[in-house]
Design an enzyme around this catalytic site. Structure first.
Site, PDB file in Angstrom:
ATOM      1  CB  SER A  35       3.986  -6.699   1.246  1.00  0.00           C
ATOM      2  OG  SER A  35       3.196  -6.514   2.410  1.00  0.00           O
ATOM      3  CG  ASN A  75      -7.820  -3.361  -3.075  1.00  0.00           C
ATOM      4  OD1 ASN A  75      -8.680  -2.487  -3.082  1.00  0.00           O
ATOM      5  ND2 ASN A  75      -7.763  -4.290  -2.137  1.00  0.00           N
ATOM      6  CD1 TRP A  76      -5.562   2.326  -5.906  1.00  0.00           C
ATOM      7  CD2 TRP A  76      -6.837   4.109  -6.361  1.00  0.00           C
ATOM      8  NE1 TRP A  76      -4.991   2.981  -6.961  1.00  0.00           N
ATOM      9  CE2 TRP A  76      -5.753   4.077  -7.271  1.00  0.00           C
ATOM     10  CE3 TRP A  76      -7.765   5.141  -6.468  1.00  0.00           C
ATOM     11  CZ2 TRP A  76      -5.585   5.043  -8.268  1.00  0.00           C
ATOM     12  CZ3 TRP A  76      -7.597   6.096  -7.451  1.00  0.00           C
ATOM     13  CH2 TRP A  76      -6.514   6.053  -8.340  1.00  0.00           C
ATOM     14  CE  LYS A  77      -5.400  -2.914   0.698  1.00  0.00           C
ATOM     15  NZ  LYS A  77      -4.953  -3.840   1.699  1.00  0.00           N
ATOM     16  N   GLY A 114      -0.474  -5.887   3.597  1.00  0.00           N
ATOM     17  CA  GLY A 114      -0.280  -4.634   4.331  1.00  0.00           C
ATOM     18  C   GLY A 114       0.709  -4.753   5.482  1.00  0.00           C
ATOM     19  CD  GLU A 136      -4.807 -10.124  -2.231  1.00  0.00           C
ATOM     20  OE1 GLU A 136      -4.048  -9.291  -2.706  1.00  0.00           O
ATOM     21  OE2 GLU A 136      -5.840  -9.847  -1.618  1.00  0.00           O
ATOM     22  CG  HIS A 159      -9.393  -7.935  -0.316  1.00  0.00           C
ATOM     23  ND1 HIS A 159      -8.983  -7.717   0.972  1.00  0.00           N
ATOM     24  CD2 HIS A 159      -8.344  -7.618  -1.107  1.00  0.00           C
ATOM     25  CE1 HIS A 159      -7.725  -7.267   0.960  1.00  0.00           C
ATOM     26  NE2 HIS A 159      -7.320  -7.193  -0.299  1.00  0.00           N
ATOM     27  N   GLY A 194      -1.943  -3.572  -3.136  1.00  0.00           N
ATOM     28  CA  GLY A 194      -2.709  -2.660  -2.296  1.00  0.00           C
ATOM     29  C   GLY A 194      -1.957  -1.356  -2.093  1.00  0.00           C
ATOM     30  N   GLY A 195      -1.255  -1.249  -0.964  1.00  0.00           N
ATOM     31  CA  GLY A 195      -0.585  -0.005  -0.574  1.00  0.00           C
ATOM     32  C   GLY A 195       0.243   0.631  -1.687  1.00  0.00           C
ATOM     33  CD  GLU A 207      -7.768  -5.190   3.465  1.00  0.00           C
ATOM     34  OE1 GLU A 207      -8.346  -4.413   2.685  1.00  0.00           O
ATOM     35  OE2 GLU A 207      -6.519  -5.269   3.559  1.00  0.00           O
TER      36      GLU A 207
END
Ligand code: PEP
Length: 251
Positions: free
Chosen positions: A215, A11-13, A175, A169, A97, A236-237, A99
């Site tokens: 993470s 997920n590149w957000k 994150g 999640e 998600h 993600g990151g 977010e």
């Protein structure tokens, strides 16, 4: 037990512009020489989908989107439909998600409508669920997850959900660098699989892929994937860097 094909999804957000996204996707394709044991997906921002698709179309990496709007078309300024995503080459779409729930006030009812739109268009939805740290500490994890699953999947038949992917999640692990232990992840994944079995039956529950997200990095993926109910990861990151993501994919 049926062995489910793992899925590692990136997920590149809201990161990268077009040249950066093209560069990362190109490098991923170059680094991924052997087809891995897992299916691989990356979900760049909407504006980047087309350019990224051109880089990955001859590789084993699939394209995903980070969200959609449930209406087919209409005067909904700024919204992206399922049909737009299909025409851009998307196979997957991330829905609900944390977010989106936190910053865009997305509710379980919205999530339900979005899953309907995805399935009706042939997209594979990745339904995200998870609890906050306070909810975990007050032992509400399972009741929160029950609500997210029951409301998100309300009025679907088992046949309609045969390709659905669920991503657990824990919000406190997204994150933050804090990963759930493999035991914590397994306990929740097992719980979710049982909950899905109670509502939709054994065949759906034993075939559905439940990903862990929070993470995930090259150093912890193998331990997580060793758990019997962990069928992949939503990253993600660590999916923003080609070398790091390909090391996760090749766990
Ligand atoms: C995510 O965005 O779904 C996620 C799990 O992020 P991170 O890997 O950075 O915790």
């Amino acid at each position: 037990m049926t062995k489910r094909k793992p899925l590692i999804a990136g997920n590149w957000k809201m990161y990268k512009n077009i040249p950066e996204a093209v560069g990362t996707a190109r490098e991923m394709v170059k680094l991924l020489k052997e087809p891995p044991n897992a299916e691989v997906m990356i979900a760049p921002g909407c504006v980047l989908l087309n350019a990224v698709m051109r880089e990955i179309e001859k590789s084993c990496i699939s394209l995903g989107a980070q969200d959609l709007f449930w209406e087919k078309e209409g005067a909904y300024t700024g919204a992206i439909s399922a049909s737009m995503l299909v025409s851009a080459g998307c196979k997957y779409v991330i829905i609900g998600h944390s977010e989106r729930r936190q910053y865009f006030a997305e509710t379980d009812r919205n999530v339900n409508l979005k899953i309907r739109a995805a399935i009706d268009s042939g997209l594979v939805p990745i339904l995200c669920v998870g609890e906050t740290e306070i909810q975990r500490e007050s032992e509400e994890t399972f009741s929160i997850l029950d609500k997210q699953i029951q409301m998100g999947l309300k009025d679907f038949s088992c046949d309609e959900l045969d390709k659905l992917v669920v991503a657990y999640e824990p919000i406190w692990a997204i994150g933050t660098g804090k990963t759930a232990t493999s035991r914590q992840a397994q306990d929740v994944h097992e719980y979710l699989r049982n909950a899905l079995e109670n509502t939709f039956g054994n065949s759906l529950a034993k075939n559905i892929r439940i990903l862990y997200g929070g993470s995930v990095k090259p150093e912890n993926i193998a331990e997580l994937m060793a758990m019997p109910d962990v069928d992949g990861a939503l990253v993600g990151g660590a999916s923003l860097n080609a070398d790091t993501f390909i090391r996760i994919v090749s766990f």
